[in-house]
Design an enzyme around this catalytic site. Structure first.
Site, PDB file in Angstrom:
ATOM      1  CB  CYS A  74       4.479   0.113 -12.193  1.00  0.00           C
ATOM      2  SG  CYS A  74       6.154   0.429 -11.706  1.00  0.00           S
TER       3      CYS A  74
ATOM      4  N   GLY B 247       1.775   7.099 -12.155  1.00  0.00           N
ATOM      5  CA  GLY B 247       0.493   6.723 -11.581  1.00  0.00           C
ATOM      6  C   GLY B 247      -0.316   5.924 -12.575  1.00  0.00           C
ATOM      7  CB  SER B 248      -3.806   4.920 -12.513  1.00  0.00           C
ATOM      8  OG  SER B 248      -4.395   6.175 -12.290  1.00  0.00           O
TER       9      SER B 248
ATOM     10  CD  GLU C 124       8.396   6.288 -16.338  1.00  0.00           C
ATOM     11  OE1 GLU C 124       8.183   5.069 -16.468  1.00  0.00           O
ATOM     12  OE2 GLU C 124       9.260   6.890 -17.008  1.00  0.00           O
ATOM     13  CG  LEU C 125       1.064   6.168 -17.603  1.00  0.00           C
ATOM     14  CD1 LEU C 125       0.161   6.412 -18.795  1.00  0.00           C
ATOM     15  CD2 LEU C 125       0.704   7.113 -16.460  1.00  0.00           C
TER      16      LEU C 125
ATOM     17  CD  GLU D 206      -1.327  -1.225 -13.075  1.00  0.00           C
ATOM     18  OE1 GLU D 206      -2.051  -0.215 -13.136  1.00  0.00           O
ATOM     19  OE2 GLU D 206      -0.099  -1.172 -12.899  1.00  0.00           O
TER      20      GLU D 206
HETATM   21  P1  NAD Z   1      -3.140   7.334  -9.176  1.00  0.00           P
HETATM   22  O1  NAD Z   1      -3.144   7.604 -10.631  1.00  0.00           O
HETATM   23  O2  NAD Z   1      -4.434   7.119  -8.488  1.00  0.00           O
HETATM   24  O3  NAD Z   1      -2.433   8.548  -8.415  1.00  0.00           O
HETATM   25  C1  NAD Z   1      -1.162   9.010  -8.753  1.00  0.00           C
HETATM   26  C2  NAD Z   1      -1.052  10.466  -8.359  1.00  0.00           C
HETATM   27  O4  NAD Z   1      -1.915  11.253  -9.175  1.00  0.00           O
HETATM   28  C3  NAD Z   1      -1.453  10.754  -6.923  1.00  0.00           C
HETATM   29  O5  NAD Z   1      -0.560  11.700  -6.379  1.00  0.00           O
HETATM   30  C4  NAD Z   1      -2.829  11.353  -7.081  1.00  0.00           C
HETATM   31  O6  NAD Z   1      -3.188  12.185  -6.023  1.00  0.00           O
HETATM   32  C5  NAD Z   1      -2.665  12.141  -8.357  1.00  0.00           C
HETATM   33  N1  NAD Z   1      -3.901  12.475  -9.060  1.00  0.00           N
HETATM   34  C6  NAD Z   1      -5.118  11.905  -8.944  1.00  0.00           C
HETATM   35  N2  NAD Z   1      -5.986  12.510  -9.776  1.00  0.00           N
HETATM   36  C7  NAD Z   1      -5.313  13.463 -10.441  1.00  0.00           C
HETATM   37  C8  NAD Z   1      -5.645  14.406 -11.465  1.00  0.00           C
HETATM   38  N3  NAD Z   1      -6.875  14.464 -11.971  1.00  0.00           N
HETATM   39  N4  NAD Z   1      -4.688  15.222 -11.936  1.00  0.00           N
HETATM   40  C9  NAD Z   1      -3.424  15.133 -11.460  1.00  0.00           C
HETATM   41  N5  NAD Z   1      -3.044  14.273 -10.494  1.00  0.00           N
HETATM   42  C10 NAD Z   1      -3.976  13.442  -9.992  1.00  0.00           C
HETATM   43  O7  NAD Z   1      -2.157   6.093  -8.953  1.00  0.00           O
HETATM   44  P2  NAD Z   1      -1.850   5.300  -7.608  1.00  0.00           P
HETATM   45  O8  NAD Z   1      -3.030   4.444  -7.265  1.00  0.00           O
HETATM   46  O9  NAD Z   1      -1.285   6.192  -6.563  1.00  0.00           O
HETATM   47  O10 NAD Z   1      -0.642   4.377  -8.114  1.00  0.00           O
HETATM   48  C11 NAD Z   1      -0.824   3.197  -8.790  1.00  0.00           C
HETATM   49  C12 NAD Z   1      -0.604   3.349 -10.274  1.00  0.00           C
HETATM   50  O11 NAD Z   1       0.672   3.879 -10.533  1.00  0.00           O
HETATM   51  C13 NAD Z   1      -0.636   2.015 -10.993  1.00  0.00           C
HETATM   52  O12 NAD Z   1      -1.325   2.153 -12.203  1.00  0.00           O
HETATM   53  C14 NAD Z   1       0.836   1.740 -11.251  1.00  0.00           C
HETATM   54  O13 NAD Z   1       1.123   0.875 -12.300  1.00  0.00           O
HETATM   55  C15 NAD Z   1       1.347   3.091 -11.517  1.00  0.00           C
HETATM   56  N6  NAD Z   1       2.787   3.119 -11.330  1.00  0.00           N
HETATM   57  C16 NAD Z   1       3.612   3.226 -12.434  1.00  0.00           C
HETATM   58  C17 NAD Z   1       4.982   3.221 -12.275  1.00  0.00           C
HETATM   59  C18 NAD Z   1       5.935   3.343 -13.424  1.00  0.00           C
HETATM   60  O14 NAD Z   1       7.078   3.702 -13.185  1.00  0.00           O
HETATM   61  N7  NAD Z   1       5.529   3.072 -14.646  1.00  0.00           N
HETATM   62  C19 NAD Z   1       5.512   3.107 -10.990  1.00  0.00           C
HETATM   63  C20 NAD Z   1       4.649   2.992  -9.908  1.00  0.00           C
HETATM   64  C21 NAD Z   1       3.295   3.020 -10.089  1.00  0.00           C
END
Ligand code: NAD
Length: 473
Positions: A281, A227-228, A247-248, A375
């Site tokens: 990502c 995620g982010s 994985e960010l 990003e």
């Molecule tokens: P996000 O960080 O908003 O959410 C990811 C997950 O985290 C969701 O399930 C969300 O509900 C959960 N979450 C939110 N707040 C949380 C907390 N405080 N504690 C624990 N979990 C929490 O990301 P998104 O908008 O769903 O996805 C986009 C991001 O993911 C982009 O930054 C992208 O680059 C990254 N990404 C990275 C990869 C990689 O492999 N490096 C792959 C895909 C996406």
């Protein structure tokens, strides 16, 4: 359509539900559980109870379950792709490609389940080690807490569920708020594939509420998060001694050297920049072209990007559809404005139509502009002129992120120098940074994360090394 929580192999009615809307049409598409802390607790308890069953399950059984899962998903690929298209507004052809990759990911996981092993250690290499025989084994880590993003709701879940099952772990999965349906679909398939009850538990709802509970619960042995960066860094701060893989995000770049054939590279770069509206990502965000080719490249790129079909994700023609959230449209427009105020020009796009941001090409962008250094996660790409590949490498590295980077060059020395000097998790020579197949080691440096996915590498992260020493004296 109404979905329930999946806990201990059963569909459990939740205390509360929320309506899920299509990001494209804004129409309601399903009722999904908005899990509370008690329900998350039940999911964790089920995963803890199932640990002993999974730990004892022989490798051939774990492999068999994953193999069946891969076959079942392949049989229902069109249905699966429609789910992704509906909940994520991912254009159908891209969604189908994701499903096909997910089939591969589970197949690789099933194969990996059969080759988890340690090694023997020559203890007599040390004085005092004589007469002793030692070997290592890899044991399951236990309960894996998996938290996943919206952008690959099937394949990035597979990169956690696949290796976790392959290595005999149990899982509590919290998919992204906007994409719970893909995860519940997986549960249906895994029920049919014969996964023991409690081995996979899915709770959907508020990320912070459920996420904090999973991350801080001492019975959860590992967090695997995609995620982010902001959320990932917060997780790492709360996880204590738990193993954590992150994985960010990134702002991936490609370098175009002199004397390359521009046409095929342009086509590849357009795909890398605009697939799934740039919400990938390793989406191509920055293109650095040597001055000799700059004019030709930018003109051809803008012309090719202009051909992309904009519209409904459920149409087979569509290349670019709505962004996941409306606020991302405004953010993108603000960032484009900011870049222009700092001297950039718009070669294509730069406008929005409802939830859709038009494919955008920016030229001469200041490295300090957010579209360059953050990003962007939208269909925006910048093309800047560079005097040399060395200058371009410095620009690529001048980033808080480092997931993957690409370089197109005909010169083997330049290619190998770039491989040495680019500070990223993966260097793609004569390809875009967006290249990924699912068994390769994948992950980043700096704020792009820590740890690697790709089945073999994820299995290493999800197992603990144990040493056994036998004294024969
Ligand atoms: P996000 O960080 O908003 O959410 C990811 C997950 O985290 C969701 O399930 C969300 O509900 C959960 N979450 C939110 N707040 C949380 C907390 N405080 N504690 C624990 N979990 C929490 O990301 P998104 O908008 O769903 O996805 C986009 C991001 O993911 C982009 O930054 C992208 O680059 C990254 N990404 C990275 C990869 C990689 O492999 N490096 C792959 C895909 C996406």
């Amino acid at each position: 359509m109404k979905k329930h929580l999946f806990i201990n192999g059963e569909w459990v009615e939740a205390a509360a539900y929320i309506t899920l809307y299509s990001p494209y049409s804004k129409e309601p598409i399903a009722q999904v559980p908005d899990a509370n802390l008690d329900e998350t607790e039940r999911a964790i308890e089920a995963a803890v109870r199932a640990k002993s069953v999974m730990r004892k399950l022989p490798a051939h059984r774990r492999a068999g379950i994953l193999e069946r899962l891969s076959v079942l998903l392949d049989q229902r690929r069109e249905e699966a792709a429609r789910i992704i298209a509906l909940e994520a507004a991912k254009p159908l052809k891209t969604a189908l490609a994701e499903v096909d990759r997910t089939v591969q990911t589970y197949k690789f996981a099933s194969e990996e389940a059969k080759r988890i092993h340690g090694e023997t250690i020559p203890l007599d290499a040390a004085p005092g080690g004589e007469g002793r025989f030692a070997y290592t084994i890899r044991e399951p880590i236990g309960v894996v807490g998996a938290i996943t993003p919206f952008n690959f709701p099937m394949n990035l879940v597979a990169h956690k569920v696949g290796p976790a099952i392959a290595s005999g772990n149990t899982i509590v999965l919290k998919p992204a708020e906007q994409t719970p349906l893909s995860a519940y679909f997986l549960c249906e398939l895994l029920e049919e594939a014969g996964l023991p009850a409690g081995a996979l538990n899915v709770v959907t709802g508020d990320g912070k509420l459920i996420g904090d509970k999973i991350v801080s619960d001492p019975r959860v042995n590992m967090i695997t998060f995609t995620g982010s960066p902001g959320v990932g860094i917060g997780i790492r701060g709360k996880a204590g001694l738990k193993r954590v893989t992150l994985e960010l995000g990134s702002n991936s770049a490609v370098i175009i050297d002199r004397e390359v054939n521009v046409d095929p590279i342009v086509a590849r770069c357009v795909a890398g920049a605009y697939s799934f509206q740039g919400q990938v990502c390793i989406s191509l965000q920055r293109i650095y072209v040597v001055e000799e080719l700059y004019e030709e490249f930018t003109q051809k790129f803008a012309a090719a990007a202009k051909q992309l079909k904009i519209g409904d994700p459920l149409s087979e023609e569509t290349d670019v559809s709505a962004l996941i959230r409306e606020r991302d449209v405004q953010r993108s427009l603000d960032w484009i404005d900011e870049a222009c105020r700092q001297g950039a020009s718009v070669a294509l796009g730069g406008t929005a139509d409802g939830g859709i941001l038009m494919p955008t090409v920016l030229l001469d962008v200041d490295p300090a502009a957010q579209v360059s250094c953050k990003e962007v996660f939208a269909p925006i790409v910048l093309i800047n002129k560079v005097r040399s590949v060395e200058d371009a490498i410095a620009l690529v590295n001048d980033s808080d992120y480092g997931l993957q980077a690409g370089i197109y060059t005909e010169n083997v020395r330049t290619a190998l120098d770039a491989a040495d000097n680019l500070h990223v998790g993966g260097v793609m020579i004569n390809d875009i940074p967006t290249f990924r197949v699912d068994h390769m080691p994948y992950g980043g440096v700096k704020q792009s994360g820590m740890g690697r996915e790709g089945l073999k590498y994820a299995v290493e992260e999800m197992t603990e090394l144990k040493l056994v020493v036998i004294n024969r004296n």
